[in-house]
Design an enzyme around this catalytic site. Structure first.
Site, mmCIF file in Angstrom:
data_model
loop_
_atom_site.group_PDB
_atom_site.id
_atom_site.type_symbol
_atom_site.label_atom_id
_atom_site.label_comp_id
_atom_site.label_asym_id
_atom_site.label_seq_id
_atom_site.Cartn_x
_atom_site.Cartn_y
_atom_site.Cartn_z
ATOM 1 N N GLN A 110 20.863 56.708 -82.629
ATOM 2 C CA GLN A 110 20.688 55.472 -81.847
ATOM 3 C C GLN A 110 20.597 55.725 -80.343
ATOM 4 O O GLN A 110 19.748 55.128 -79.663
ATOM 5 C CB GLN A 110 21.830 54.498 -82.143
ATOM 6 C CG GLN A 110 21.726 53.207 -81.338
ATOM 7 C CD GLN A 110 22.557 52.094 -81.919
ATOM 8 O OE1 GLN A 110 22.175 51.482 -82.907
ATOM 9 N NE2 GLN A 110 23.696 51.826 -81.312
ATOM 10 N N HIS B 19 33.966 54.572 -84.636
ATOM 11 C CA HIS B 19 35.233 55.131 -84.165
ATOM 12 C C HIS B 19 35.182 56.657 -84.161
ATOM 13 O O HIS B 19 35.673 57.297 -83.233
ATOM 14 C CB HIS B 19 36.379 54.653 -85.063
ATOM 15 C CG HIS B 19 36.645 53.189 -84.972
ATOM 16 N ND1 HIS B 19 37.701 52.656 -84.246
ATOM 17 C CD2 HIS B 19 36.002 52.132 -85.507
ATOM 18 C CE1 HIS B 19 37.688 51.342 -84.353
ATOM 19 N NE2 HIS B 19 36.671 50.996 -85.114
ATOM 20 N N THR C 246 38.717 52.352 -79.107
ATOM 21 C CA THR C 246 37.267 52.543 -78.974
ATOM 22 C C THR C 246 36.580 51.179 -78.889
ATOM 23 O O THR C 246 35.545 50.939 -79.506
ATOM 24 C CB THR C 246 36.714 53.358 -80.160
ATOM 25 O OG1 THR C 246 36.957 52.652 -81.372
ATOM 26 C CG2 THR C 246 37.386 54.713 -80.237
ATOM 27 N N ASP D 244 43.335 57.202 -82.665
ATOM 28 C CA ASP D 244 42.711 55.879 -82.652
ATOM 29 C C ASP D 244 43.838 54.855 -82.720
ATOM 30 O O ASP D 244 44.806 55.009 -83.467
ATOM 31 C CB ASP D 244 41.795 55.730 -83.867
ATOM 32 C CG ASP D 244 40.942 54.462 -83.803
ATOM 33 O OD1 ASP D 244 41.528 53.366 -83.869
ATOM 34 O OD2 ASP D 244 39.711 54.569 -83.709
ATOM 35 N N TRP E 3 30.878 47.467 -80.361
ATOM 36 C CA TRP E 3 31.076 48.009 -79.015
ATOM 37 C C TRP E 3 30.339 49.323 -78.814
ATOM 38 O O TRP E 3 29.818 49.593 -77.726
ATOM 39 C CB TRP E 3 32.555 48.195 -78.698
ATOM 40 C CG TRP E 3 32.744 48.649 -77.274
ATOM 41 C CD1 TRP E 3 33.302 49.805 -76.842
ATOM 42 C CD2 TRP E 3 32.301 47.953 -76.095
ATOM 43 N NE1 TRP E 3 33.254 49.887 -75.470
ATOM 44 C CE2 TRP E 3 32.635 48.759 -74.978
ATOM 45 C CE3 TRP E 3 31.653 46.744 -75.869
ATOM 46 C CZ2 TRP E 3 32.355 48.384 -73.673
ATOM 47 C CZ3 TRP E 3 31.359 46.373 -74.565
ATOM 48 C CH2 TRP E 3 31.709 47.194 -73.481
#
Length: 488
Positions: free
Chosen positions: A363, A23, A143, A120, A381
């Site tokens: 990543q 997030h 998100t 958020d 996600w």
């Protein structure tokens, strides 16, 4: 990248993510994009999370170095026995009861009054009230995929229909969750087990269950909702959401927008959040990748919070070893439930020949490395949209929350993945790795490249996400002008 022309006073947006790795990074990317487009941004972390960023980020000096972009912190109110202490359920409770006052105090002390909040969605328990008290507009940023949002939103419907919570734990294994449901708009052929796992508790008072219900229902208490997906990826669900809310902005994949920003501008503004992690990265893995042929390595990472059993770790280890393919495996120190991540005897010999193990990495850089040809993932996600953006096919092992629906779409709708059974078996994993990385994976690899191209189109000139970002900027600007007028 087109820049929206902003005249008069710049809008000042407060961005606040839920204090969790994926997030946080998704909100950072949106904040960076908004700043590039000409907005002032104050990014609010908790003290605890910000200290972790300071400890682990690659460039500490860039955290607060850009004109018009600042970091601020508030206390989460959680008593901790150590820096590594983590209690996610306690965090959910404190978000609802202790965040409002310090957030309002912070907003009152800012040199420039804020004109809008981007929160958020799961911080809406206090941010909607905060916006009302401050007299400024608020937008919620989810998100998640559109499917991840929808299946979380539908938990209340599951309860209304008597499908959740579960009557007892036997329902987890007796085939009940294989039941197909046909009443979720925009989603066909969905099984109960594809929905958010928070629903599959036996306790109606479960904290996570009610957090998900209340959080997503708060989407109706604002007029603007933002999603980290793109129209071509989930068209039927996006169309349903457009009918549910006054304003919906699909803006992803955000990293592809940021890739259009000239390197010299990023360097000048010292804003580049690609390497901002709550864990220390090990760059040595890139030296290892450099020695490998294109598409020869399968990358393995189950995210920042997944916990697995030691027996599963052993099965993963031998499945990877027996596949006879190169693998880069991220093993966090806290990956295994209640035990150290001890690899099985005899495994090191295979590791020396074919593998590399690290505790954390960047990543997105790994997924975009030419040597990486596949991704064994938990289907969070953040990981999913990064893999789609890089054109890398997946082996899916969903764990919790929205991961089951992401897996369902990866494998069945987008046809870029293969699903690994929940009960991990080395033989099955080895076979799937060989299929994905070998000749049998040609169709899946081709599909992955097609989705990468569609993601690039969405974030390119006149792409759906690019236009939505510009509409979002224009809306923030208009709302901010009204706020400045009301402030006198």
């Amino acid at each position: 990248m087109d820049r929206v022309v902003i005249t008069g006073k710049k809008p000042h947006v407060i961005c606040i993510p839920i204090p969790a790795q994926s997030h946080l990074l998704a909100m950072l990317k949106l904040a960076e994009l908004l700043h590039h487009k000409g907005l002032q941004v104050t990014f609010v972390n908790t003290d605890y999370i910000h200290n972790k960023l300071l400890q682990n980020s690659v460039d500490l000096h860039s955290l607060d170095a850009s004109s018009g972009f600042r970091f601020e912190t508030i206390s989460d109110g959680i008593p901790r026995t150590s820096e590594d202490y983590d209690d996610s359920k306690l965090l959910l409770e404190h978000i609802q009861i202790t965040f409002l006052t310090p957030f309002l105090d912070l907003a009152a002390k800012l040199p420039t009054p804020p004109t809008c909040i981007i929160s958020d969605g799961f911080m809406s328990f206090f941010t909607i009230e905060a916006a009302q008290k401050l007299g400024i507009p608020i937008m919620l940023y989810w998100t998640l995929s559109a499917g991840g949002f929808m299946t979380t939103y539908q938990i209340q419907s599951l309860i209304d229909k008597g499908l959740a919570p579960l009557k007892d734990e036997s329902y987890l294994t007796n085939g009940y969750l294989d039941t197909i449901i046909d009443w979720i708009p925009g989603m066909d052929g969905i099984r109960l087990k594809d929905l958010n796992s928070a629903a599959w508790t036996t306790d109606p008072a479960d904290r996570l269950l009610n957090f998900c219900i209340k959080g997503t229902q708060n989407s109706h208490n604002v007029t603007h909702n933002i999603l980290h997906t793109f129209d071509a990826l989930e068209p039927s669900i996006v169309n349903v959401l457009l009918s549910m809310y006054p304003h919906v902005y699909t803006v992803g994949p955000l990293q592809l927008h940021l890739n259009h920003i000239p390197a010299e501008e990023k360097q000048r503004k010292m804003l580049n959040f690609d390497g901002y992690n709550l864990r220390k990265e090990e760059p040595e893995c890139f030296q290892w990748l450099q020695s490998k042929e294109p598409n020869s390595v399968i990358y393995v990472n189950f995210g920042s919070t997944t916990k697995i059993l030691l027996q599963d770790l052993i099965e993963f280890a031998w499945g990877l070893a027996n596949s006879n393919h190169y693998f880069l495996w991220i093993i966090r120190s806290d990956l295994v439930v209640g035990e150290s991540s001890a690899l099985p005897p005899g495994f090191e010999e295979h590791l020396e020949k074919k593998g590399f193990i690290a505790s954390w990495c960047s990543q997105e850089k790994v997924l975009n490395h030419p040597a990486v040809g596949g991704f064994l993932t938990h289907c969070g996600w953040g990981s999913t949209i990064e893999s789609l953006s890089a054109g890398v096919p997946m082996i899916c092992w969903p764990y919790l929350w929205d991961q089951p629906i992401n897996c369902r779409y990866i494998c069945n709708e987008w046809e870029v993945g293969l699903e690994l059974g929940k009960d991990v078996k080395r033989e099955e994993l080895s076979k799937l790795v060989q299929e994905l990385m070998g000749e049998g994976g040609h169709k899946i690899r081709k599909k992955a490249m097609e989705w990468q191209q569609k993601a690039r189109c969405a974030t390119g000139p006149n792409g759906s996400s690019s236009m939505n970002v510009n509409k979002l900027i224009q809306e923030i600007t208009m709302l901010s002008r009204n706020t400045y007028k009301s402030l006198g």
